[in-house]
Design an enzyme around this catalytic site. Structure first.
Site, mmCIF file in Angstrom:
data_model
loop_
_atom_site.group_PDB
_atom_site.id
_atom_site.type_symbol
_atom_site.label_atom_id
_atom_site.label_comp_id
_atom_site.label_asym_id
_atom_site.label_seq_id
_atom_site.Cartn_x
_atom_site.Cartn_y
_atom_site.Cartn_z
ATOM 1 N N THR A 1 0.864 -1.189 0.000
ATOM 2 C CA THR A 1 0.000 0.000 0.000
ATOM 3 C C THR A 1 0.898 1.236 0.000
ATOM 4 O O THR A 1 1.987 1.209 0.559
ATOM 5 C CB THR A 1 -0.880 -0.017 1.267
ATOM 6 N N ARG B 1 -14.631 -6.477 -0.602
ATOM 7 C CA ARG B 1 -14.101 -6.001 0.685
ATOM 8 C C ARG B 1 -13.429 -4.636 0.511
ATOM 9 O O ARG B 1 -12.714 -4.389 -0.461
ATOM 10 C CB ARG B 1 -13.100 -7.022 1.228
ATOM 11 N N VAL B 2 -13.680 -3.739 1.434
ATOM 12 C CA VAL B 2 -13.035 -2.426 1.427
ATOM 13 C C VAL B 2 -12.260 -2.278 2.723
ATOM 14 O O VAL B 2 -12.775 -2.597 3.804
ATOM 15 C CB VAL B 2 -14.077 -1.294 1.302
HETATM 16 N N1 ASP Z 1 -4.400 -1.222 4.690
HETATM 17 C C1 ASP Z 1 -4.604 -1.926 3.452
HETATM 18 C C2 ASP Z 1 -5.965 -2.581 3.479
HETATM 19 O O1 ASP Z 1 -6.331 -3.124 4.493
HETATM 20 C C3 ASP Z 1 -3.567 -2.973 3.157
HETATM 21 C C4 ASP Z 1 -2.140 -2.648 3.504
HETATM 22 O O2 ASP Z 1 -1.819 -1.541 3.900
HETATM 23 O O3 ASP Z 1 -1.270 -3.527 3.329
HETATM 24 O O4 ASP Z 1 -6.622 -2.593 2.483
#
Ligand code: ASP
Length: 319
Positions: A178, A206-207
């Site tokens: 991310t 999914r969000v």
């Molecule tokens: N925070 C992001 C999510 O849950 C994933 C991540 O940061 O690795 O979609």
């Protein structure tokens, strides 16, 4: 320093140029930018490439901020660079869901007036962060989701791509990556942005936290700007980005103390991976993470860009 908008052409570097007038402000020398490319649970083959991309983005962001670019433009540009690189779990490199297709989430927030824009479950948008900004600036809404939301952001001007554009069309892409950015500009304004393909093995539809204001992103000129990465469900439940800001705003904690409490201590106790980066109103930069590493980097008016993933600085020199 509080900015003073003068709608005349003269006197100093511009912070945001418009057609008929130029917004000017009392110029401070201070600025700062901090970026992340995700928390990791194990060393990744992409480390060198990711750090180089981050370093390049910081170099460009630093000179743009020095010339008076807005924090909003700078965080959008940095996140867009990461999305376009295909090397992070965002934009082109976003991982696929359990059905084998990409659904991206992104957000942007302007601490000057607390406006925000976000998109979630986008399947064919080239730059989700750009779409998020379009929602913020060209619509009365904050968050647009799914197919109908996607049609809406396309009508606002977001660029569409075919599914073949995305690097990962099977649910086996990189587990993390991310991206996010937060910046303070020479007008004293703060902005933050976050973009992701979500977590590995996520269910279709999914969000996560990345498009949720107060969870994966937050910016307010009186406190700071923040972008998160990690287990999104936890970040939503704990409203991490807003809680860190509130600790600073109402409890008088420093950014380091607030991140220690919410990231190092709380996530640590829960045995959850995650991280937060931030810039405060004085131009201090801070990162905190629980995990094997955090792709991160920063630059200020005083400090040249530094990037790190494991050992390495977590904060700028205090000021
Ligand atoms: N925070 C992001 C999510 O849950 C994933 C991540 O940061 O690795 O979609």
């Amino acid at each position: 320093m509080r900015s003073l908008m003068i709608f005349l052409v003269a006197l100093g570097p511009a912070c945001g140029a418009h057609a008929a007038s130029v917004e000017l402000c009392h110029v401070q020398s201070r600025f700062a930018i901090v970026v992340h490319g995700g928390v990791i649970s194990q060393s990744s083959a992409e480390e060198k490439a990711r750090l180089e991309i981050m370093k390049g983005a910081l170099d460009r962001a630093r000179s743009a901020l020095r010339s008076g670019a807005t924090a909003l433009d700078v965080v959008e540009t940095a996140v867009k660079t990461f999305e376009d690189s295909g090397k992070f779990n965002a934009g082109k490199g976003a991982i696929a869901n359990t059905s084998g297709f990409v659904e991206t989430d992104a957000s942007i927030m302007d601490g000057k007036d607390m406006r925000a824009g976000a998109v979630a479950s986008m399947t064919g948008i080239k730059n989700p962060v750009v779409a998020a900004r379009l929602v913020m600036e060209k619509s009365p809404h904050v968050l647009m989701v799914g197919d109908r939301g996607e049609a809406y952001v396309r009508s606002l001007g977001a660029e569409a791509v075919n599914p073949s554009y995305f690097v990962h069309n099977k649910p086996d892409g990189p587990t993390h990556g991310t991206v996010g950015a937060a910046a303070l500009d020479r007008c004293g304004h703060i902005a933050a942005a976050t973009s992701t393909g979500g977590i590995t093995a996520k269910a279709t539809g999914r969000v996560g936290d990345s498009p949720i204001v107060g969870a994966g992103v937050y910016a307010a000129d009186d406190v700071g700007g923040f972008s998160a990465t990690g287990h999104g469900e936890i970040f939503i439940r704990l409203s991490i980005a807003k809680d860190v800001a509130d600790r600073m705003r109402y409890a008088g904690q420093s950014m380091a103390q607030a991140m220690q409490a919410d990231i190092t201590d709380k996530l640590g106790e829960m045995k959850e991976e995650g991280a937060l980066i931030g810039v405060d109103k004085n131009g201090n930069v801070q990162a905190a993470y629980v995990g094997e590493g955090l792709f991160r980097g920063f630059a200020t008016d005083e400090e040249a860009p530094v990037v790190a993933v494991h050992e390495g600085p977590l904060a700028s020199r205090p000021r």
